[in-house]
Design a protein around this motif. Sequence first.
Motif, PDB file in Angstrom:
ATOM      1  N   ASP A  29      45.399 -56.653 -56.148  1.00  0.00           N
ATOM      2  CA  ASP A  29      46.807 -56.709 -55.837  1.00  0.00           C
ATOM      3  C   ASP A  29      47.505 -55.548 -56.507  1.00  0.00           C
ATOM      4  OD1 ASP A  29      49.239 -57.615 -54.862  1.00  0.00           O
ATOM      5  OD2 ASP A  29      48.771 -59.695 -55.349  1.00  0.00           O
ATOM      6  N   VAL A  30      48.322 -54.845 -55.754  1.00  0.00           N
ATOM      7  CA  VAL A  30      49.110 -53.760 -56.317  1.00  0.00           C
ATOM      8  C   VAL A  30      50.533 -54.248 -56.577  1.00  0.00           C
ATOM      9  CG1 VAL A  30      47.738 -51.934 -55.267  1.00  0.00           C
ATOM     10  CG2 VAL A  30      49.693 -52.871 -54.024  1.00  0.00           C
ATOM     11  N   ASP A  31      50.746 -55.485 -56.285  1.00  0.00           N
ATOM     12  CA  ASP A  31      52.047 -56.120 -56.381  1.00  0.00           C
ATOM     13  C   ASP A  31      51.991 -57.182 -57.472  1.00  0.00           C
ATOM     14  OD1 ASP A  31      54.589 -56.256 -55.411  1.00  0.00           O
ATOM     15  OD2 ASP A  31      54.060 -57.199 -53.524  1.00  0.00           O
ATOM     16  N   HIS A  32      53.118 -57.627 -57.947  1.00  0.00           N
ATOM     17  CA  HIS A  32      53.133 -58.601 -59.029  1.00  0.00           C
ATOM     18  C   HIS A  32      53.968 -59.824 -58.675  1.00  0.00           C
ATOM     19  CE1 HIS A  32      51.173 -55.609 -61.478  1.00  0.00           C
ATOM     20  NE2 HIS A  32      52.079 -54.750 -61.099  1.00  0.00           N
ATOM     21  N   PRO A  33      53.491 -61.006 -59.049  1.00  0.00           N
ATOM     22  CA  PRO A  33      54.255 -62.223 -58.779  1.00  0.00           C
ATOM     23  C   PRO A  33      55.698 -62.107 -59.272  1.00  0.00           C
ATOM     24  CG  PRO A  33      52.103 -62.777 -59.660  1.00  0.00           C
ATOM     25  CD  PRO A  33      52.258 -61.278 -59.779  1.00  0.00           C
ATOM     26  N   GLY A  34      56.593 -62.583 -58.448  1.00  0.00           N
ATOM     27  CA  GLY A  34      58.006 -62.567 -58.795  1.00  0.00           C
ATOM     28  C   GLY A  34      58.759 -61.361 -58.266  1.00  0.00           C
ATOM     29  N   LYS A  35      58.046 -60.243 -57.995  1.00  0.00           N
ATOM     30  CA  LYS A  35      58.700 -59.055 -57.456  1.00  0.00           C
ATOM     31  C   LYS A  35      59.062 -59.294 -55.989  1.00  0.00           C
ATOM     32  CE  LYS A  35      58.534 -56.504 -61.099  1.00  0.00           C
ATOM     33  NZ  LYS A  35      59.769 -56.144 -61.765  1.00  0.00           N
ATOM     34  N   ASP A  36      60.098 -58.612 -55.517  1.00  0.00           N
ATOM     35  CA  ASP A  36      60.586 -58.836 -54.156  1.00  0.00           C
ATOM     36  C   ASP A  36      59.498 -58.634 -53.099  1.00  0.00           C
ATOM     37  OD1 ASP A  36      62.999 -59.244 -55.360  1.00  0.00           O
ATOM     38  OD2 ASP A  36      63.906 -57.372 -54.678  1.00  0.00           O
ATOM     39  N   SER A  37      58.752 -57.522 -53.207  1.00  0.00           N
ATOM     40  CA  SER A  37      57.733 -57.246 -52.199  1.00  0.00           C
ATOM     41  C   SER A  37      56.630 -58.313 -52.219  1.00  0.00           C
ATOM     42  CB  SER A  37      57.148 -55.851 -52.397  1.00  0.00           C
ATOM     43  OG  SER A  37      56.724 -55.682 -53.732  1.00  0.00           O
ATOM     44  N   TYR A  38      56.269 -58.792 -53.392  1.00  0.00           N
ATOM     45  CA  TYR A  38      55.287 -59.872 -53.521  1.00  0.00           C
ATOM     46  C   TYR A  38      55.808 -61.117 -52.824  1.00  0.00           C
ATOM     47  CZ  TYR A  38      52.069 -63.175 -55.747  1.00  0.00           C
ATOM     48  OH  TYR A  38      51.118 -64.146 -55.989  1.00  0.00           O
ATOM     49  N   ARG A  39      57.071 -61.422 -53.055  1.00  0.00           N
ATOM     50  CA  ARG A  39      57.676 -62.601 -52.449  1.00  0.00           C
ATOM     51  C   ARG A  39      57.700 -62.477 -50.927  1.00  0.00           C
ATOM     52  NH1 ARG A  39      63.117 -63.291 -55.606  1.00  0.00           N
ATOM     53  NH2 ARG A  39      63.362 -65.008 -54.127  1.00  0.00           N
ATOM     54  N   HIS A  40      57.922 -61.263 -50.405  1.00  0.00           N
ATOM     55  CA  HIS A  40      57.901 -61.048 -48.953  1.00  0.00           C
ATOM     56  C   HIS A  40      56.519 -61.370 -48.393  1.00  0.00           C
ATOM     57  CE1 HIS A  40      61.366 -57.847 -49.122  1.00  0.00           C
ATOM     58  NE2 HIS A  40      61.703 -58.999 -49.687  1.00  0.00           N
ATOM     59  N   ARG A  41      55.474 -60.870 -49.068  1.00  0.00           N
ATOM     60  CA  ARG A  41      54.104 -61.134 -48.605  1.00  0.00           C
ATOM     61  C   ARG A  41      53.783 -62.617 -48.689  1.00  0.00           C
ATOM     62  NH1 ARG A  41      49.795 -59.159 -51.258  1.00  0.00           N
ATOM     63  NH2 ARG A  41      50.960 -58.953 -53.186  1.00  0.00           N
ATOM     64  N   GLN A  42      54.142 -63.242 -49.787  1.00  0.00           N
ATOM     65  CA  GLN A  42      53.876 -64.668 -49.964  1.00  0.00           C
ATOM     66  C   GLN A  42      54.591 -65.505 -48.918  1.00  0.00           C
ATOM     67  OE1 GLN A  42      51.117 -64.090 -51.965  1.00  0.00           O
ATOM     68  NE2 GLN A  42      51.604 -66.187 -52.487  1.00  0.00           N
ATOM     69  N   ALA A  43      55.743 -65.011 -48.470  1.00  0.00           N
ATOM     70  CA  ALA A  43      56.509 -65.741 -47.456  1.00  0.00           C
ATOM     71  C   ALA A  43      55.873 -65.619 -46.073  1.00  0.00           C
ATOM     72  CB  ALA A  43      57.948 -65.226 -47.416  1.00  0.00           C
ATOM     73  N   GLY A  44      54.906 -64.665 -45.910  1.00  0.00           N
ATOM     74  CA  GLY A  44      54.198 -64.559 -44.641  1.00  0.00           C
ATOM     75  C   GLY A  44      54.305 -63.234 -43.932  1.00  0.00           C
ATOM     76  N   ALA A  45      54.971 -62.243 -44.521  1.00  0.00           N
ATOM     77  CA  ALA A  45      55.079 -60.940 -43.872  1.00  0.00           C
ATOM     78  C   ALA A  45      53.688 -60.331 -43.677  1.00  0.00           C
ATOM     79  CB  ALA A  45      55.939 -59.985 -44.708  1.00  0.00           C
ATOM     80  N   SER A  46      53.458 -59.743 -42.518  1.00  0.00           N
ATOM     81  CA  SER A  46      52.178 -59.087 -42.239  1.00  0.00           C
ATOM     82  C   SER A  46      52.065 -57.762 -42.980  1.00  0.00           C
ATOM     83  CB  SER A  46      52.023 -58.828 -40.743  1.00  0.00           C
ATOM     84  OG  SER A  46      51.982 -60.047 -40.046  1.00  0.00           O
ATOM     85  N   GLU A  47      53.159 -57.010 -42.995  1.00  0.00           N
ATOM     86  CA  GLU A  47      53.190 -55.742 -43.705  1.00  0.00           C
ATOM     87  C   GLU A  47      54.482 -55.646 -44.494  1.00  0.00           C
ATOM     88  OE1 GLU A  47      50.586 -52.518 -41.399  1.00  0.00           O
ATOM     89  OE2 GLU A  47      52.500 -52.921 -40.429  1.00  0.00           O
TER      90      GLU A  47
END
Length: 165
Positions: free
Chosen positions: A43-61
Amino acid sequence: MNVYGVTGWKNAGKTGLMERLVTEITGRGLTVSTIKHAHHSFDVDHPGKDSYRHRQAGASEVILASRKRVAQMTELRGDEEPALADLLARLSPVDLVLVEGYKRDRHPKVEAFRQETGNPLIAQDDETIRAVAADVALEIEDGRPVFDLNDTKAIADFILAELGL
């Protein structure tokens, strides 16, 4: 686009060699991009960061952009891992793409080899490996060159000559 790989077993010195090659080759005025294969979840992203939250919410990219860099993350969500050719197609044009890993792909490669790992030499059975960069003196049956793992200049010279750069 010119593609050349650095391959080898785990802890063979691939990443250090890649880093030194990028520094050496860009220092000669050429543009270089890299692709690294990872065998594990990363993972290049970190829990709690906005982009991480976008992916966790289901964004494909998710594209994260600032004045200094742009990062694009793609969630495969069960789809197959993209082939190296597909990843290369995503890159902007450069003089050279250095690829770390991707042992089974058919591009030319240098094998990083450290004796202490106890792994066999991949080059013995793989003609896509054009040279070996080792921490011990070796001889390959068909006469392919063997460089000192730390002789970055000689390895860069070899790669660039092979590609006509």
